[in-house]
Design a protein around this motif. Sequence first.
Motif, PDB file in Angstrom:
ATOM      1  N   LYS A 142      68.429  60.552  -1.547  1.00 59.07           N
ATOM      2  CA  LYS A 142      68.438  59.085  -1.641  1.00 59.07           C
ATOM      3  C   LYS A 142      68.295  58.440  -0.264  1.00 59.07           C
ATOM      4  O   LYS A 142      69.060  57.543   0.097  1.00 59.07           O
ATOM      5  N   GLY A 143      67.374  58.966   0.522  1.00 57.71           N
ATOM      6  CA  GLY A 143      67.098  58.391   1.837  1.00 57.71           C
ATOM      7  C   GLY A 143      67.962  58.954   2.958  1.00 57.71           C
ATOM      8  O   GLY A 143      67.713  58.671   4.127  1.00 57.71           O
ATOM      9  N   MET A 144      68.985  59.740   2.632  1.00 55.13           N
ATOM     10  CA  MET A 144      69.821  60.342   3.687  1.00 55.13           C
ATOM     11  C   MET A 144      69.216  61.681   4.064  1.00 55.13           C
ATOM     12  O   MET A 144      69.154  62.597   3.238  1.00 55.13           O
ATOM     13  N   GLU A 145      68.761  61.747   5.348  1.00 54.96           N
ATOM     14  CA  GLU A 145      67.986  62.914   5.759  1.00 54.96           C
ATOM     15  C   GLU A 145      68.793  63.923   6.557  1.00 54.96           C
ATOM     16  O   GLU A 145      69.741  63.564   7.248  1.00 54.96           O
ATOM     17  N   VAL A 146      68.382  65.165   6.465  1.00 53.53           N
ATOM     18  CA  VAL A 146      68.963  66.240   7.267  1.00 53.53           C
ATOM     19  C   VAL A 146      68.353  66.145   8.673  1.00 53.53           C
ATOM     20  O   VAL A 146      67.153  65.862   8.793  1.00 53.53           O
ATOM     21  N   LEU A 173      85.697  72.735  17.217  1.00 50.57           N
ATOM     22  CA  LEU A 173      85.543  72.490  15.781  1.00 50.57           C
ATOM     23  C   LEU A 173      84.118  72.871  15.385  1.00 50.57           C
ATOM     24  O   LEU A 173      83.217  72.872  16.228  1.00 50.57           O
ATOM     25  N   ALA A 174      83.938  73.204  14.118  1.00 52.58           N
ATOM     26  CA  ALA A 174      82.602  73.618  13.654  1.00 52.58           C
ATOM     27  C   ALA A 174      81.663  72.406  13.624  1.00 52.58           C
ATOM     28  O   ALA A 174      82.103  71.281  13.379  1.00 52.58           O
ATOM     29  N   PRO A 175      80.360  72.633  13.854  1.00 49.31           N
ATOM     30  CA  PRO A 175      79.393  71.524  13.768  1.00 49.31           C
ATOM     31  C   PRO A 175      79.157  71.135  12.309  1.00 49.31           C
ATOM     32  O   PRO A 175      79.528  71.888  11.403  1.00 49.31           O
ATOM     33  N   PRO A 176      78.509  69.967  12.062  1.00 46.66           N
ATOM     34  CA  PRO A 176      78.208  69.571  10.684  1.00 46.66           C
ATOM     35  C   PRO A 176      77.235  70.558  10.039  1.00 46.66           C
ATOM     36  O   PRO A 176      76.441  71.180  10.743  1.00 46.66           O
ATOM     37  N   VAL A 177      77.330  70.693   8.709  1.00 46.40           N
ATOM     38  CA  VAL A 177      76.392  71.576   7.995  1.00 46.40           C
ATOM     39  C   VAL A 177      75.719  70.790   6.868  1.00 46.40           C
ATOM     40  O   VAL A 177      76.276  69.799   6.382  1.00 46.40           O
ATOM     41  N   TYR A 178      74.523  71.238   6.483  1.00 48.70           N
ATOM     42  CA  TYR A 178      73.726  70.567   5.442  1.00 48.70           C
ATOM     43  C   TYR A 178      73.112  71.606   4.521  1.00 48.70           C
ATOM     44  O   TYR A 178      72.891  72.741   4.936  1.00 48.70           O
ATOM     45  N   THR A 179      72.830  71.204   3.279  1.00 46.67           N
ATOM     46  CA  THR A 179      72.054  72.076   2.377  1.00 46.67           C
ATOM     47  C   THR A 179      71.067  71.219   1.578  1.00 46.67           C
ATOM     48  O   THR A 179      71.000  70.005   1.774  1.00 46.67           O
ATOM     49  N   VAL A 209      65.824  68.914  13.398  1.00 45.96           N
ATOM     50  CA  VAL A 209      65.885  70.178  14.146  1.00 45.96           C
ATOM     51  C   VAL A 209      66.297  71.345  13.234  1.00 45.96           C
ATOM     52  O   VAL A 209      65.825  72.470  13.396  1.00 45.96           O
ATOM     53  N   LEU A 210      67.142  71.058  12.223  1.00 46.43           N
ATOM     54  CA  LEU A 210      67.620  72.136  11.346  1.00 46.43           C
ATOM     55  C   LEU A 210      66.524  72.655  10.433  1.00 46.43           C
ATOM     56  O   LEU A 210      66.640  73.728   9.843  1.00 46.43           O
ATOM     57  N   LEU A 211      65.446  71.862  10.290  1.00 47.13           N
ATOM     58  CA  LEU A 211      64.328  72.274   9.424  1.00 47.13           C
ATOM     59  C   LEU A 211      63.181  72.841  10.256  1.00 47.13           C
ATOM     60  O   LEU A 211      62.161  73.252   9.726  1.00 47.13           O
TER      61      LEU A 211
END
Length: 228
Positions: free
Chosen positions: A187-191, A175-181, A194-196
Amino acid sequence: MRIDILTILPQLLESPFSDSILKRAQTKGLVEVHLHDIRSYSTNKHNKVDDTCYGGGAGMVMTIQPIADCIDKLKSEREYDEIIFMTPDGELLDQPMANQLSLKKNIMMLCGHYKGIDERLREKYITKEVSIGDYVLSGGELAAAVLSDSIIRLVPGVLNDETSALTDSFQDNLLAPPVYTRPSNYKGMEVPPVLLSGNFKEIDKWRTEKALERTKARRPGLINKGEE
Ligand code: ADE
């Protein structure tokens, strides 16, 4: 690639092919989709396409004549690599099947209704029977749309780099890994940091780990699928 879909409800299939990627594939000239109204081939004076079941029992069966005439006409115009019947008792659609079908030139799909189609049609014409899952739909149209979508997006040139099919779930039995943008903090939920980080080796490693983790948790059967 050319896909011909035989249906008693062509209007039901118009919208999925008139939007987004499936539309673009046709506009770009990479794929042709033709819908054929089975009813217009009926020689019955009321354009009937079904009849009662021999041997009794509830439900109607789609008759041979209109479907056979439609298939014969199309076959006289070109050779088909597959004539597919959409049916819940067919082979289950999965990514390898979509990959294989995306390499074909001409595919016909026949959508069933009622109790099904006369068995003699299956014997004479059908080269492959496909189910999109273990549940029963009212007809094969939505299944044909799903199958077409899974195939068309794999035809070279249909997807651009951003939508590349290579990173899809299932392409490597994971399955694909989670993705973020953006934003990186909502609101306090961080990426995940490592992705940054800009460290692409670490990012690749993290994605592989997450894909494995997710596959083990949700679809453990996929991991050894090749060996099953
Ligand atoms: N027709 C009705 N149900 C179906 C299914 N699950 N897959 C393919 N065709 C169908």
